[in-house]
Structures are given as C-alpha cells and as structure tokens.
Scaffold this motif. Structure first.
Motif, PDB file in Angstrom:
ATOM      1  N   LEU A 137       0.828  -1.200   0.000  1.00  0.00           N
ATOM      2  CA  LEU A 137       0.000   0.000   0.000  1.00  0.00           C
ATOM      3  C   LEU A 137       0.869   1.258   0.000  1.00  0.00           C
ATOM      4  CD1 LEU A 137      -2.841   1.247   0.147  1.00  0.00           C
ATOM      5  CD2 LEU A 137      -2.626   1.140   2.639  1.00  0.00           C
ATOM      6  N   VAL A 138       1.918   1.268   0.807  1.00  0.00           N
ATOM      7  CA  VAL A 138       2.821   2.426   0.866  1.00  0.00           C
ATOM      8  C   VAL A 138       3.463   2.650  -0.492  1.00  0.00           C
ATOM      9  CG1 VAL A 138       4.986   3.274   1.852  1.00  0.00           C
ATOM     10  CG2 VAL A 138       3.269   2.243   3.334  1.00  0.00           C
ATOM     11  N   SER A 139       3.948   1.575  -1.103  1.00  0.00           N
ATOM     12  CA  SER A 139       4.606   1.676  -2.406  1.00  0.00           C
ATOM     13  C   SER A 139       3.646   2.202  -3.470  1.00  0.00           C
ATOM     14  CB  SER A 139       5.148   0.310  -2.804  1.00  0.00           C
ATOM     15  OG  SER A 139       5.664   0.343  -4.108  1.00  0.00           O
ATOM     16  N   SER A 140       2.447   1.651  -3.503  1.00  0.00           N
ATOM     17  CA  SER A 140       1.492   2.086  -4.535  1.00  0.00           C
ATOM     18  C   SER A 140       1.034   3.524  -4.292  1.00  0.00           C
ATOM     19  CB  SER A 140       0.303   1.128  -4.608  1.00  0.00           C
ATOM     20  OG  SER A 140      -0.389   1.099  -3.381  1.00  0.00           O
ATOM     21  N   SER A 141       0.911   3.929  -3.039  1.00  0.00           N
ATOM     22  CA  SER A 141       0.526   5.315  -2.735  1.00  0.00           C
ATOM     23  C   SER A 141       1.609   6.291  -3.182  1.00  0.00           C
ATOM     24  CB  SER A 141       0.258   5.481  -1.238  1.00  0.00           C
ATOM     25  OG  SER A 141      -0.858   4.725  -0.848  1.00  0.00           O
ATOM     26  N   HIS A 142       2.851   5.909  -2.953  1.00  0.00           N
ATOM     27  CA  HIS A 142       3.975   6.749  -3.391  1.00  0.00           C
ATOM     28  C   HIS A 142       3.986   6.871  -4.917  1.00  0.00           C
ATOM     29  CE1 HIS A 142       7.909   8.586  -3.429  1.00  0.00           C
ATOM     30  NE2 HIS A 142       8.344   7.639  -4.244  1.00  0.00           N
ATOM     31  N   ARG A 143       3.728   5.771  -5.597  1.00  0.00           N
ATOM     32  CA  ARG A 143       3.718   5.794  -7.063  1.00  0.00           C
ATOM     33  C   ARG A 143       2.557   6.621  -7.608  1.00  0.00           C
ATOM     34  NH1 ARG A 143       6.355   0.494  -9.445  1.00  0.00           N
ATOM     35  NH2 ARG A 143       7.840   0.102  -7.784  1.00  0.00           N
ATOM     36  N   VAL A 144       1.436   6.643  -6.894  1.00  0.00           N
ATOM     37  CA  VAL A 144       0.311   7.492  -7.307  1.00  0.00           C
ATOM     38  C   VAL A 144       0.736   8.957  -7.252  1.00  0.00           C
ATOM     39  CG1 VAL A 144      -1.937   8.385  -6.540  1.00  0.00           C
ATOM     40  CG2 VAL A 144      -1.590   5.928  -6.764  1.00  0.00           C
ATOM     41  N   ARG A 145       1.394   9.343  -6.156  1.00  0.00           N
ATOM     42  CA  ARG A 145       1.843  10.735  -6.036  1.00  0.00           C
ATOM     43  C   ARG A 145       2.786  11.104  -7.181  1.00  0.00           C
ATOM     44  NH1 ARG A 145       1.522   9.400  -0.609  1.00  0.00           N
ATOM     45  NH2 ARG A 145       3.717   8.851  -0.392  1.00  0.00           N
ATOM     46  N   LEU A 146       3.731  10.221  -7.481  1.00  0.00           N
ATOM     47  CA  LEU A 146       4.680  10.497  -8.570  1.00  0.00           C
ATOM     48  C   LEU A 146       3.977  10.572  -9.919  1.00  0.00           C
ATOM     49  CD1 LEU A 146       7.714   8.246  -7.593  1.00  0.00           C
ATOM     50  CD2 LEU A 146       7.543  10.739  -7.448  1.00  0.00           C
ATOM     51  N   ALA A 147       3.111   9.614 -10.199  1.00  0.00           N
ATOM     52  CA  ALA A 147       2.420   9.578 -11.495  1.00  0.00           C
ATOM     53  C   ALA A 147       1.532  10.804 -11.679  1.00  0.00           C
ATOM     54  CB  ALA A 147       1.596   8.300 -11.617  1.00  0.00           C
ATOM     55  N   ARG A 148       0.879  11.231 -10.617  1.00  0.00           N
ATOM     56  CA  ARG A 148       0.019  12.415 -10.704  1.00  0.00           C
ATOM     57  C   ARG A 148       0.860  13.658 -10.969  1.00  0.00           C
ATOM     58  NH1 ARG A 148      -2.549  16.518  -7.931  1.00  0.00           N
ATOM     59  NH2 ARG A 148      -1.330  16.251  -6.050  1.00  0.00           N
TER      60      ARG A 148
END
Length: 192
Positions: free
Chosen positions: A132-143
């Motif tokens: 969950l932490v990894s995917s949340s971080h990737r969401v921030r970067l992708a956005r």
C-alpha cells in the motif's frame, strides 16, 4: 538587387514553415506524453485501490476501519472503470478525483500510529502495508508527472503562433488531475 528580395522572402517563409513544423511536432509529443502519463496514473490508482482492498480484506484492520477502507477502495475502482470509458480525469463531474480523494482520507483515518505499529509486527500484514505504501507513493509520482506534462502543453498552446496557426487542432485543452494523494502520516514515519 531584385533577385535578393525573392530569396529573402523564400528564406523567411522557409524559416516560418520550419518553426511551425517544429512547434506542431513539439505539441504532438507533449500530447503523447500526457496520454502516457494518464495511463501510468490510471495503473497506479488501480494498484493502490487493489492494495487497500487486500489490506481491508485481510482482517488486519478493525471491522469499522476495514469496512471504511474497503468501501472507499471499491468506489475508487468503480469510478476508474467508468472513467476509462470517457477519460481518466472524468471531465464531466470529477467523480474519479473525488473517489480517489475519499480513499486517501479513509486510509488516513484507518491507519493511525497504533494501527500501523501493530501491522508492522506481523510479517503478512507488514507486506500488505508495504504494498500500500509503495502504490501510494507511485500514485503521487504519477500524478505529478501528469500535471507537469499538462502544464508544459498548456504553455506551448498559449503561444500566439500556436493559437494563430491552430496547431493544436481540435484537441481538447489538457487538464490536470487534482486529488488528495496524501497518505497516512503514520506511514511516513520509519518502522520501529
């Protein structure tokens, strides 16, 4: 002297044609970059929602928090499926952005310091939390990548020559994707 004038006019027209071609090519590349960034953001939003559903279904959270997270994640997945038909940003009513923000807020409410500490002590739950932490971080970067690409395209589209020559064609004005992508504060602290 008479032969120099037509040559100068041809040179100016050639430079103008080159500049218009260069600008159109750059704008096209920016629009392709936006589409790639939208696809990447969509994939990361789906991964985050799936990780949240997994965590909620694992029994690691208390029943109320699990239900809150599962419901928000399910709504985010549904909004994502509907947005695929129209557009990632769901320009009509912003349902996807609101549902993704609601998932962020549900995760913030469910994952306090105490809960995160307990989850980190169990290897299975810690793995779900890490996902969950990894995917949340990737969401921030992708956005952020998407929003930077949109900003760059908007700057090019605002140029007078681009508007005058209609180099953007009939492409819609690109829009940023605005959502609450802040994760729970407890996840930002080091484990231990």
């Amino acid at each position: 002297m008479r032969s120099a004038l037509p040559l100068a006019v041809l040179l100016v027209l050639a430079l103008l044609a080159w500049y218009l071609s260069f600008s159109a090519s750059r704008l096209d590349r920016l629009h392709h970059r936006i589409e790639g960034a939208r696809s990447a953001l969509d994939a990361q939003l789906v991964r985050r929602a799936e990780a949240a559903v997994e965590l909620a279904a694992s029994g690691a959270l208390d029943p109320a928090s699990g239900l809150l997270v599962a419901d928000a994640a399910t709504l985010a997945l549904e909004a994502g499926e509907q947005a695929e038909v129209v557009d990632l940003t769901d320009l009509g009513d912003g349902r996807r952005a609101r549902s993704e923000s609601a998932l962020s807020q549900a995760l913030q409410a469910a994952l306090d310091d105490e809960t995160v500490g307990e989850l980190r002590h169990d290897p299975l739950h810690a793995a779900l939390l890490d996902r969950l932490v990894s995917s949340s971080h990737r969401v921030r970067l992708a956005r952020r990548f998407l929003n930077v690409a949109v900003t760059d395209a908007r700057q090019v589209r605002r140029k007078r020559v681009v508007r005058w020559a209609r180099l953007a064609g009939r492409a819609l004005e690109p829009r940023t994707f605005e959502m609450d992508d802040d994760g729970p504060a407890a996840l930002d602290r080091p484990a231990g």
